[in-house]
Write a protein that holds these residues in place. Structure first.
Motif, mmCIF file in Angstrom:
data_model
loop_
_atom_site.group_PDB
_atom_site.id
_atom_site.type_symbol
_atom_site.label_atom_id
_atom_site.label_comp_id
_atom_site.label_asym_id
_atom_site.label_seq_id
_atom_site.Cartn_x
_atom_site.Cartn_y
_atom_site.Cartn_z
ATOM 1 N N ARG A 109 0.815 -1.212 0.000
ATOM 2 C CA ARG A 109 0.000 0.000 0.000
ATOM 3 C C ARG A 109 0.853 1.269 0.000
ATOM 4 O O ARG A 109 0.551 2.235 -0.702
ATOM 5 C CB ARG A 109 -0.931 -0.014 1.223
ATOM 6 N N LYS A 110 1.943 1.275 0.781
ATOM 7 C CA LYS A 110 2.780 2.474 0.862
ATOM 8 C C LYS A 110 3.455 2.776 -0.464
ATOM 9 O O LYS A 110 3.525 3.921 -0.904
ATOM 10 C CB LYS A 110 3.822 2.319 1.979
ATOM 11 N N ASP A 111 3.979 1.735 -1.120
ATOM 12 C CA ASP A 111 4.617 1.945 -2.427
ATOM 13 C C ASP A 111 3.605 2.418 -3.461
ATOM 14 O O ASP A 111 3.899 3.292 -4.289
ATOM 15 C CB ASP A 111 5.282 0.649 -2.900
ATOM 16 N N MET A 112 2.426 1.827 -3.400
ATOM 17 C CA MET A 112 1.383 2.204 -4.355
ATOM 18 C C MET A 112 0.978 3.672 -4.154
ATOM 19 O O MET A 112 0.832 4.439 -5.107
ATOM 20 C CB MET A 112 0.173 1.284 -4.185
ATOM 21 N N GLU A 113 0.813 4.056 -2.883
ATOM 22 C CA GLU A 113 0.420 5.439 -2.579
ATOM 23 C C GLU A 113 1.498 6.418 -3.004
ATOM 24 O O GLU A 113 1.204 7.482 -3.567
ATOM 25 C CB GLU A 113 0.151 5.565 -1.077
ATOM 26 N N LYS A 114 2.755 6.062 -2.763
ATOM 27 C CA LYS A 114 3.873 6.928 -3.155
ATOM 28 C C LYS A 114 3.934 7.101 -4.656
ATOM 29 O O LYS A 114 4.248 8.175 -5.171
ATOM 30 C CB LYS A 114 5.184 6.336 -2.633
ATOM 31 N N ASN A 115 3.601 6.061 -5.375
ATOM 32 C CA ASN A 115 3.649 6.107 -6.831
ATOM 33 C C ASN A 115 2.527 6.974 -7.407
ATOM 34 O O ASN A 115 2.757 7.826 -8.268
ATOM 35 C CB ASN A 115 3.558 4.691 -7.399
ATOM 36 N N VAL A 116 1.305 6.777 -6.941
ATOM 37 C CA VAL A 116 0.175 7.495 -7.537
ATOM 38 C C VAL A 116 0.130 8.956 -7.102
ATOM 39 O O VAL A 116 -0.439 9.802 -7.802
ATOM 40 C CB VAL A 116 -1.173 6.809 -7.225
ATOM 41 N N PHE A 117 0.743 9.261 -5.943
ATOM 42 C CA PHE A 117 0.789 10.659 -5.516
ATOM 43 C C PHE A 117 2.175 11.248 -5.792
ATOM 44 O O PHE A 117 2.817 11.829 -4.923
ATOM 45 C CB PHE A 117 0.429 10.786 -4.028
ATOM 46 N N SER A 118 2.607 11.083 -7.023
ATOM 47 C CA SER A 118 3.867 11.669 -7.477
ATOM 48 C C SER A 118 3.545 12.792 -8.462
ATOM 49 O O SER A 118 2.399 12.949 -8.896
ATOM 50 C CB SER A 118 4.738 10.604 -8.157
ATOM 51 N N GLU A 119 4.552 13.583 -8.817
ATOM 52 C CA GLU A 119 4.336 14.722 -9.717
ATOM 53 C C GLU A 119 3.822 14.283 -11.079
ATOM 54 O O GLU A 119 3.243 15.085 -11.815
ATOM 55 C CB GLU A 119 5.616 15.539 -9.860
ATOM 56 N N LYS A 120 4.018 13.027 -11.405
ATOM 57 C CA LYS A 120 3.534 12.504 -12.686
ATOM 58 C C LYS A 120 2.029 12.680 -12.822
ATOM 59 O O LYS A 120 1.502 12.880 -13.927
ATOM 60 C CB LYS A 120 3.911 11.017 -12.788
ATOM 61 N N TYR A 121 1.313 12.607 -11.701
ATOM 62 C CA TYR A 121 -0.143 12.690 -11.738
ATOM 63 C C TYR A 121 -0.667 14.031 -11.218
ATOM 64 O O TYR A 121 -1.871 14.189 -11.015
ATOM 65 C CB TYR A 121 -0.744 11.549 -10.919
ATOM 66 N N LEU A 122 0.232 14.969 -11.016
ATOM 67 C CA LEU A 122 -0.168 16.288 -10.520
ATOM 68 C C LEU A 122 -0.507 17.204 -11.688
ATOM 69 O O LEU A 122 0.305 17.397 -12.586
ATOM 70 C CB LEU A 122 0.962 16.901 -9.688
ATOM 71 N N ILE A 123 -1.706 17.758 -11.678
ATOM 72 C CA ILE A 123 -2.118 18.710 -12.708
ATOM 73 C C ILE A 123 -1.885 20.111 -12.161
ATOM 74 O O ILE A 123 -2.512 20.513 -11.176
ATOM 75 C CB ILE A 123 -3.599 18.527 -13.083
ATOM 76 N N ARG A 124 -0.984 20.826 -12.777
ATOM 77 C CA ARG A 124 -0.640 22.175 -12.312
ATOM 78 C C ARG A 124 -1.604 23.196 -12.903
ATOM 79 O O ARG A 124 -1.653 23.383 -14.106
ATOM 80 C CB ARG A 124 0.799 22.526 -12.697
ATOM 81 N N ARG A 125 -2.311 23.872 -12.046
ATOM 82 C CA ARG A 125 -3.177 24.965 -12.456
ATOM 83 C C ARG A 125 -2.365 26.273 -12.430
ATOM 84 O O ARG A 125 -1.194 26.261 -12.041
ATOM 85 C CB ARG A 125 -4.399 25.044 -11.543
ATOM 86 N N PRO A 126 -2.950 27.399 -12.863
ATOM 87 C CA PRO A 126 -2.151 28.621 -13.061
ATOM 88 C C PRO A 126 -1.237 29.035 -11.914
ATOM 89 O O PRO A 126 -0.070 29.367 -12.142
ATOM 90 C CB PRO A 126 -3.223 29.686 -13.316
ATOM 91 N N ILE A 127 -1.704 29.003 -10.676
ATOM 92 C CA ILE A 127 -0.872 29.491 -9.576
ATOM 93 C C ILE A 127 0.341 28.591 -9.355
ATOM 94 O O ILE A 127 1.470 29.074 -9.213
ATOM 95 C CB ILE A 127 -1.707 29.627 -8.284
#
Length: 310
Positions: A109-127
């Motif tokens: 679970r920890k590895d999975m959580e670390k993987n999915v909550f990485s910058e790869k899946y972060l959508i950067r909005r204007p700010i």
């Protein structure tokens, strides 16, 4: 939005700032050039207040173009929240990743959580996107029409404008390598809290006088007949002196001069004013007032003044 120009050094004086704006065909007065210069030197957000259509948003656009920086625009609206303004997670992609890992037998679970909550899946909005600029090429962040949002969003902006950083719980604090150039505009439909204003330098953008507005028209509509441009500007200036629901801004002046040029007009006449009044006035009560005789009176005054000045 990316600017094709190479980043340029910031102006080193008020005169350089004024020249910078002029080079991009923005006709500014010295007061605006002064507060803009100080904003750039002191790395403080610039808070621009004024009526709609006086050129507040254009200042940020011109600044980005003249300095060769990216322009990142956050258009404010009622209900704007963190997920739209700052960041959100790409939940669909995260779910696909989780299903793929489960199919491959990964159950940590920890590895999975670390993987999915990485910058790869972060959508950067204007700010958040505005905080990723490198030294010497920080973008221009335009927070447009802040008065359309609510006080909760204002409060969130305090951390941004004070420290130029955003805290993402799953990743930690993301801080700008170099603070963006921030321009905030408001049409004053409601008051902005003092706590936010204190973090900014303030300037009221007023309607230009006749000579400056004429110069704006000449730069923005170079094909317009000189006599026509003079009549358009004087007509608009006089419209602003009477009680209307919404007086025309500089944007409407430019639009009207451009529309009349497209119609091959070289001067104003009552029929032309009546036919094109919808370019500059957007409310029927205002249009009716002008068509009931006010427009003819103003036009006669404009013609007389220009003839006397010749």
């Amino acid at each position: 939005m990316k600017n094709a120009l190479e980043p340029r050094a910031l102006p080193q004086s008020i005169d350089e700032t004024l020249a910078l704006l002029t080079s991009a065909d923005y006709v500014a007065d010295r007061a605006l050039a002064t507060v803009l210069f100080l904003s750039l030197r002191m790395r403080r957000p610039l808070f621009l207040e004024g009526e709609a259509g006086v050129g507040k948003t254009e200042i940020a656009k011109v600044l980005a173009n003249a300095l060769g920086r990216r322009l990142i625009r956050l258009q404010c609206y009622e209900g704007l929240d963190v997920s739209s303004a700052v960041y959100e997670w790409n939940y669909a992609a995260q779910m696909i990743e989780i299903r793929m890992e489960e199919a491959e037998g990964k159950v940590d679970r920890k590895d999975m959580e670390k993987n999915v909550f990485s910058e790869k899946y972060l959508i950067r909005r204007p700010i958040l996107e505005a905080l990723t600029g490198k030294t010497g090429s920080a973008p221009v962040l335009l927070i447009d029409e802040l008065d359309r949002t609510d006080e909760a969003f204002e409060a969130f902006l305090l951390e941004i404008l004070s420290d130029f950083q955003v805290t993402v719980p799953e990743l930690g604090t993301i801080k700008a390598e170099e603070a963006p150039i921030v321009v905030i505009t408001t049409n004053r439909t409601r008051e902005i809290h003092d706590a936010l204003k204190r973090r900014c330098l303030y300037h009221w953008v007023d309607y230009p006088d006749a000579s400056r507005e004429l110069e704006i028209v000449r730069r923005k509509v170079p094909d317009a007949n000189s006599r026509l441009s003079a009549e358009v500007v004087r007509f608009i200036q006089k419209l602003r002196e009477i009680e209307l629901f919404k007086v025309p801004g500089v944007a409407e002046t430019i639009d009207w001069a451009g529309a009349l040029t497209e119609l091959d007009k070289i001067a104003l006449d009552p029929e032309t004013v009546s036919d094109t009044i919808g370019v500059i006035l957007k409310y029927q009560d205002d249009i009716a007032r002008i068509e009931q005789g006010e427009g003819r009176r103003i036009l006669e005054e404009v013609k007389a003044e220009l003839s006397a000045a010749e």
